[in-house]
Design a protein around this motif. Structure first.
Motif, mmCIF file in Angstrom:
data_model
loop_
_atom_site.group_PDB
_atom_site.id
_atom_site.type_symbol
_atom_site.label_atom_id
_atom_site.label_comp_id
_atom_site.label_asym_id
_atom_site.label_seq_id
_atom_site.Cartn_x
_atom_site.Cartn_y
_atom_site.Cartn_z
ATOM 1 N N LEU A 4 0.836 -1.194 0.000
ATOM 2 C CA LEU A 4 0.000 0.000 0.000
ATOM 3 C C LEU A 4 0.881 1.257 0.000
ATOM 4 O O LEU A 4 1.317 1.714 1.055
ATOM 5 N N PRO A 5 1.187 1.827 -1.172
ATOM 6 C CA PRO A 5 1.966 3.069 -1.227
ATOM 7 C C PRO A 5 1.099 4.252 -0.812
ATOM 8 O O PRO A 5 -0.094 4.301 -1.124
ATOM 9 N N SER A 6 1.691 5.197 -0.099
ATOM 10 C CA SER A 6 0.906 6.326 0.413
ATOM 11 C C SER A 6 1.737 7.603 0.416
ATOM 12 O O SER A 6 2.876 7.623 0.880
ATOM 13 N N TYR A 7 1.129 8.674 -0.098
ATOM 14 C CA TYR A 7 1.795 9.983 -0.100
ATOM 15 C C TYR A 7 0.790 11.032 0.367
ATOM 16 O O TYR A 7 -0.271 11.215 -0.234
ATOM 17 N N ASN A 8 1.120 11.701 1.461
ATOM 18 C CA ASN A 8 0.237 12.698 2.062
ATOM 19 C C ASN A 8 -1.199 12.185 2.195
ATOM 20 O O ASN A 8 -2.140 12.722 1.611
ATOM 21 N N PRO A 9 -1.381 11.119 2.977
ATOM 22 C CA PRO A 9 -2.701 10.494 3.079
ATOM 23 C C PRO A 9 -3.693 11.338 3.887
ATOM 24 O O PRO A 9 -3.318 12.314 4.559
ATOM 25 N N THR A 10 -4.955 10.929 3.831
ATOM 26 C CA THR A 10 -5.997 11.519 4.666
ATOM 27 C C THR A 10 -6.360 10.505 5.752
ATOM 28 O O THR A 10 -5.693 9.468 5.884
ATOM 29 N N ASP A 11 -7.434 10.791 6.480
ATOM 30 C CA ASP A 11 -7.856 9.853 7.514
ATOM 31 C C ASP A 11 -8.386 8.545 6.941
ATOM 32 O O ASP A 11 -8.706 7.614 7.682
ATOM 33 N N LYS A 12 -8.438 8.448 5.600
ATOM 34 C CA LYS A 12 -8.883 7.203 4.974
ATOM 35 C C LYS A 12 -7.823 6.103 5.067
ATOM 36 O O LYS A 12 -8.142 4.920 4.962
ATOM 37 N N LEU A 13 -6.563 6.490 5.272
ATOM 38 C CA LEU A 13 -5.499 5.486 5.355
ATOM 39 C C LEU A 13 -5.713 4.520 6.519
ATOM 40 O O LEU A 13 -5.756 3.302 6.298
ATOM 41 N N PRO A 14 -5.851 4.977 7.767
ATOM 42 C CA PRO A 14 -6.080 4.011 8.855
ATOM 43 C C PRO A 14 -7.393 3.241 8.697
ATOM 44 O O PRO A 14 -7.470 2.068 9.087
ATOM 45 N N ILE A 15 -8.403 3.891 8.110
ATOM 46 C CA ILE A 15 -9.671 3.189 7.879
ATOM 47 C C ILE A 15 -9.457 2.049 6.890
ATOM 48 O O ILE A 15 -9.939 0.928 7.083
ATOM 49 N N ALA A 16 -8.712 2.336 5.801
ATOM 50 C CA ALA A 16 -8.436 1.319 4.782
ATOM 51 C C ALA A 16 -7.654 0.155 5.379
ATOM 52 O O ALA A 16 -7.944 -1.016 5.102
ATOM 53 N N VAL A 17 -6.663 0.454 6.212
ATOM 54 C CA VAL A 17 -5.850 -0.591 6.833
ATOM 55 C C VAL A 17 -6.712 -1.477 7.740
ATOM 56 O O VAL A 17 -6.625 -2.712 7.698
ATOM 57 N N ASN A 18 -7.561 -0.858 8.533
ATOM 58 C CA ASN A 18 -8.427 -1.633 9.434
ATOM 59 C C ASN A 18 -9.414 -2.509 8.663
ATOM 60 O O ASN A 18 -9.697 -3.640 9.073
#
Length: 352
Positions: A7-21
């Motif tokens: 999962l590559p990520s650059y300047n993420p939003t709060d959707k990143l932890p939601i997506a991981v969970n």
């Protein structure tokens, strides 16, 4: 499944932890997140997930691009996940449904071929720029590259372990890398299939880091290089053909003059074209002798077709030694251009 998520990520939003969970809730127990040089104010999103036992966070000190982030993930996987069968790549903004991610991963795990998620670009929620861009790219890949794929820029790709060494060494550091992956797989006979997935565009795709102009140029780089190479050779070819066609004595029979001008011009232009295509366009590592023989077999066939068609058009229309024959040759060579791209890609410079 023994599949890791990249999962590559650059300047993420709060959707990143939601997506991981959500990935964890759907059974994924190895999620490799690449922080691609995000700003300090975005660091807390990575801090939120890094202590999760199912998550590994890798960090680039500066932004290096999605292509490099994927390669970092692939390299880490090969070096540290010997028990896993492959990876599935996805985005940090929840543009892919977890059920679709799981379906692609499971199909790859079973079949041991790459599986790509394919969105339906005919749906109403698809932004027009995405629909038009994908349609153009799909047509280009099918027509010029021989790759039949309906979603060329999908970020959902499940890839077997044995594909990764090749893909790590594939050129491209940013968005063009995903296109180069397709070309590398096709050139090396690595099979992939598509699975239909949900088409999700959050906020009209406003969070994307894709630059339509700059990144599209990189995506089409191979085709553009081939076009420039062929255009340069064509200009040299046309200049030589025109000079020889007009300077040769008029008393020479029509077919002999056209044949001589075509052959001499092609010898000169082909030397330029072969060198550029081998080193810059297809970046072939095949033996020079092998590719050179194949290239000149193609060159002779192309020249014969060019000569024959120009001669037939001349006879049919009734024109003789004039600049019009150069125009006929231009039209014929444009048609042969597309044919020869395919032959060079599939035969002349194809690596075994």
């Amino acid at each position: 499944m023994k599949v890791s998520v990249i999962l590559p990520s650059y300047n993420p939003t709060d959707k990143l932890p939601i997506a991981v969970n959500e990935l964890i809730d759907n059974g994924f127990d190895d999620i490799i997140v690449i922080n691609d040089g995000s700003n300090k104010e975005k660091q807390h999103f990575f801090d939120e997930i890094k202590n999760n036992p199912f998550v590994t966070v890798l960090t680039h000190k500066s932004n290096m691009g999605k292509g490099r982030a994927l390669k970092t993930g692939f390299e880490f996987f090969l070096n540290n996940r010997s028990h896993q069968s492959g990876v599935v790549t996805t985005d940090d903004d929840m543009q892919h449904d977890c059920k679709d991610i799981k379906a692609c991963a499971r199909e790859m795990d079973i079949s041991q071929i790459a599986v790509f998620g394919s969105r339906n670009f005919k749906e109403k929620n698809v932004p027009s720029k995405s629909r038009i861009g994908n349609n153009i790219t799909s047509f280009t890949f099918s027509f010029l590259c021989g790759i039949k794929i309906s979603d060329t820029q999908t970020g959902l790709r499940a890839i077997p372990r044995n594909y990764l060494p090749l893909l790590i060494n594939t050129s491209g550091e940013r968005f063009e890398y995903e296109t180069n992956m397709l070309l590398a797989m096709e050139q090396n006979d690595l099979i992939f299939k598509e699975l239909p997935i949900k088409t999700i565009y959050n906020e009209n795709n406003g969070g994307t880091h894709f630059n339509p102009l700059k990144d599209s140029i990189k995506i089409y780089a191979v085709i553009l290089k081939y076009l420039i190479s062929s255009l340069s050779a064509s200009i040299i070819d046309l200049i030589c053909f025109t000079l020889l066609n007009l300077l040769l004595p008029q008393k020479i029979e029509e077919w002999i003059r056209i044949f001589t001008a075509t052959a001499a011009a092609r010898i000169i232009s082909s030397a330029v074209n072969y060198t550029i295509n081998r080193k810059r366009v297809f970046k072939s590592k095949s033996k020079v002798k092998s590719s050179l023989i194949k290239y000149y077999i193609l060159c002779i066939c192309q020249a014969a077709l060019s000569y024959g068609l120009v001669f037939l058009i001349t006879e049919a229309i009734g024109t003789h030694q004039s600049i019009l024959q150069t125009l006929y040759k231009m039209a014929v060579d444009i048609i042969l251009f597309f044919l020869c791209f395919t032959v060079q890609r599939e035969w002349v410079f194809k690596e075994k």
